[in-house]
Scaffold this active site. Structure first.
Site, PDB file in Angstrom:
ATOM      1  N   ASN A  13      51.709  27.275  49.899  1.00  0.00           N
ATOM      2  CA  ASN A  13      52.161  28.424  49.111  1.00  0.00           C
ATOM      3  C   ASN A  13      52.372  29.567  50.101  1.00  0.00           C
ATOM      4  OD1 ASN A  13      52.567  30.610  47.467  1.00  0.00           O
ATOM      5  ND2 ASN A  13      50.494  30.625  46.587  1.00  0.00           N
ATOM      6  N   TRP A  14      53.642  29.852  50.347  1.00  0.00           N
ATOM      7  CA  TRP A  14      53.947  30.872  51.363  1.00  0.00           C
ATOM      8  C   TRP A  14      53.710  32.293  50.855  1.00  0.00           C
ATOM      9  CZ3 TRP A  14      59.091  29.338  54.313  1.00  0.00           C
ATOM     10  CH2 TRP A  14      58.801  28.262  55.159  1.00  0.00           C
ATOM     11  N   LYS A  15      53.602  32.456  49.524  1.00  0.00           N
ATOM     12  CA  LYS A  15      53.454  33.804  48.943  1.00  0.00           C
ATOM     13  C   LYS A  15      54.642  34.671  49.396  1.00  0.00           C
ATOM     14  CE  LYS A  15      48.592  32.922  48.779  1.00  0.00           C
ATOM     15  NZ  LYS A  15      47.231  33.413  48.753  1.00  0.00           N
ATOM     16  N   GLU A 101      47.157  35.800  41.991  1.00  0.00           N
ATOM     17  CA  GLU A 101      47.840  37.025  42.445  1.00  0.00           C
ATOM     18  C   GLU A 101      48.860  37.491  41.419  1.00  0.00           C
ATOM     19  OE1 GLU A 101      49.023  35.511  46.270  1.00  0.00           O
ATOM     20  OE2 GLU A 101      46.926  35.504  46.909  1.00  0.00           O
ATOM     21  N   GLU A 170      41.517  27.407  42.309  1.00  0.00           N
ATOM     22  CA  GLU A 170      41.515  28.377  43.404  1.00  0.00           C
ATOM     23  C   GLU A 170      40.548  29.514  43.085  1.00  0.00           C
ATOM     24  OE1 GLU A 170      45.352  28.052  45.841  1.00  0.00           O
ATOM     25  OE2 GLU A 170      45.643  29.616  44.370  1.00  0.00           O
ATOM     26  N   GLY A 176      42.446  33.845  50.830  1.00  0.00           N
ATOM     27  CA  GLY A 176      42.817  34.782  51.889  1.00  0.00           C
ATOM     28  C   GLY A 176      41.636  35.512  52.508  1.00  0.00           C
ATOM     29  N   SER A 216      41.446  29.411  51.385  1.00  0.00           N
ATOM     30  CA  SER A 216      41.086  29.323  52.805  1.00  0.00           C
ATOM     31  C   SER A 216      40.940  27.885  53.314  1.00  0.00           C
ATOM     32  CB  SER A 216      39.808  30.125  53.084  1.00  0.00           C
ATOM     33  OG  SER A 216      39.999  31.491  52.751  1.00  0.00           O
ATOM     34  N   GLY A 237      47.511  28.515  51.500  1.00  0.00           N
ATOM     35  CA  GLY A 237      48.241  29.761  51.726  1.00  0.00           C
ATOM     36  C   GLY A 237      48.464  29.998  53.215  1.00  0.00           C
ATOM     37  N   GLY A 238      47.585  30.790  53.805  1.00  0.00           N
ATOM     38  CA  GLY A 238      47.733  31.216  55.206  1.00  0.00           C
ATOM     39  C   GLY A 238      48.055  30.088  56.176  1.00  0.00           C
TER      40      GLY A 238
HETATM   41  P1  13P Z   1      44.735  30.989  51.448  1.00  0.00           P
HETATM   42  O1  13P Z   1      44.827  29.550  51.889  1.00  0.00           O
HETATM   43  O2  13P Z   1      45.471  31.927  52.328  1.00  0.00           O
HETATM   44  O3  13P Z   1      43.311  31.390  51.179  1.00  0.00           O
HETATM   45  O4  13P Z   1      45.494  31.070  50.038  1.00  0.00           O
HETATM   46  C1  13P Z   1      45.180  30.159  49.059  1.00  0.00           C
HETATM   47  C2  13P Z   1      46.147  30.306  47.944  1.00  0.00           C
HETATM   48  O5  13P Z   1      46.136  31.290  47.231  1.00  0.00           O
HETATM   49  C3  13P Z   1      47.137  29.248  47.745  1.00  0.00           C
HETATM   50  O6  13P Z   1      47.815  29.402  46.553  1.00  0.00           O
END
Ligand code: 13P
Length: 257
Positions: A13-15, A101, A170, A176, A216, A237-238
């Protein structure tokens, strides 16, 4: 993971990160690094403007492209919004729905339910997110909270449709923050989710449900998390922004029994 009943999924998930030009660079590097084994599905959910570049770069590969949101309405006067049929036509296979989010921006459980129906109707796979805040965990209402989110989202669905979706657990406090849930915490909630699906639908649907952990997850902690019997993959995410890291997580998932 339990390969007998479910095909694991590693999803990024690149956000709101990376431009269309950066997407091209990422995808060509990721394609080079991608392990050959095909023991699990791989998806990368990208910002809407990056979808064409991502789909083009990943054509004839095992990597599917997804979106991060979609409007519940089929078409019309919704300035700035994107419909499920547009995403499908652009080449998306997955759509993330109900990410914390977006919930924090005001998205409601009822809206998420409507979006879920729209995405299923379009023939794409929703990745339905749920998760508790730190306060909810500390008060001890994690299970109730997640049950509520899922009951709203899945209300009235046919078990056949439930078997087509992916659920992502999640915990908000792990997103994050670098603070990953322990493998035991991830397993506990993913098992509760499976039990809830069994209660709401049936044993076959519960067994088939692909349940991801997100928060994370990275190339270092993936093996432990993915070894849990009810964790069928990750929503990342990250670490999904770095081709080397995402490829390593895919490799880790491939190697697990
Ligand atoms: P992170 O891996 O950056 O914690 O993000 C997780 C996330 O929200 C994936 O949708």
């Amino acid at each position: 993971m339990n390969r007998k009943y479910r095909r694991p999924l590693i999803a990024g998930n690149w956000k709101m990160n990376l431009t269309p030009s950066e997407t091209k660079v990422f995808m060509s590097r990721f394609r080079e690094l991608l392990p050959k084994g095909r023991n699990n599905d791989v998806a990368i959910c990208v910002p809407a403007v990056c979808i064409p570049a991502a789909v083009h770069a990943m054509r004839e590969s095992r990597v599917s492209i997804g979106a991060e949101n979609c409007n519940a309405n089929p078409a019309g006067a919704y300035t700035g919004e994107i419909s499920a049929s547009m995403l499908l036509d652009a080449g998306c296979k997955y759509v993330i729905l109900g990410h914390s989010e977006r919930r924090a921006m005001g998205e409601t459980d009822q809206e998420i339910h409507q979006k879920l129906l729209t995405v299923l109707d379009a023939g794409m796979t929703p990745i339905l997110c749920c998760g508790e805040s730190l306060e909810q965990r500390e008060v001890g209402v994690t299970e109730e909270w997640i049950s509520m989110q899922l009951k709203y989202a899945l209300q009235g669905l046919d078990p056949r449709d439930v078997r087509r979706l992916v659920i992502a657990y999640e915990p908000i406090w792990a997103i994050g923050t670098g603070k990953t849930a322990t493998p035991a915490q991830a397993q506990e909630v993913c098992a509760q989710i499976r039990l809830l699906i069994r209660k709401l639908f049936d044993a076959r649907t519960a067994r088939a449900a692909v349940i991801l952990y997100g928060g994370s997850m990275n190339e270092k902690n993936a093996a432990e998390l993915l070894s849990q019997p009810d964790v069928d993959g990750g929503l990342i995410g990250g670490a999904s922004l770095i081709p080397e890291k995402l490829a390593k997580i895919v490799e880790t998932a491939n190697e697990l029994e």
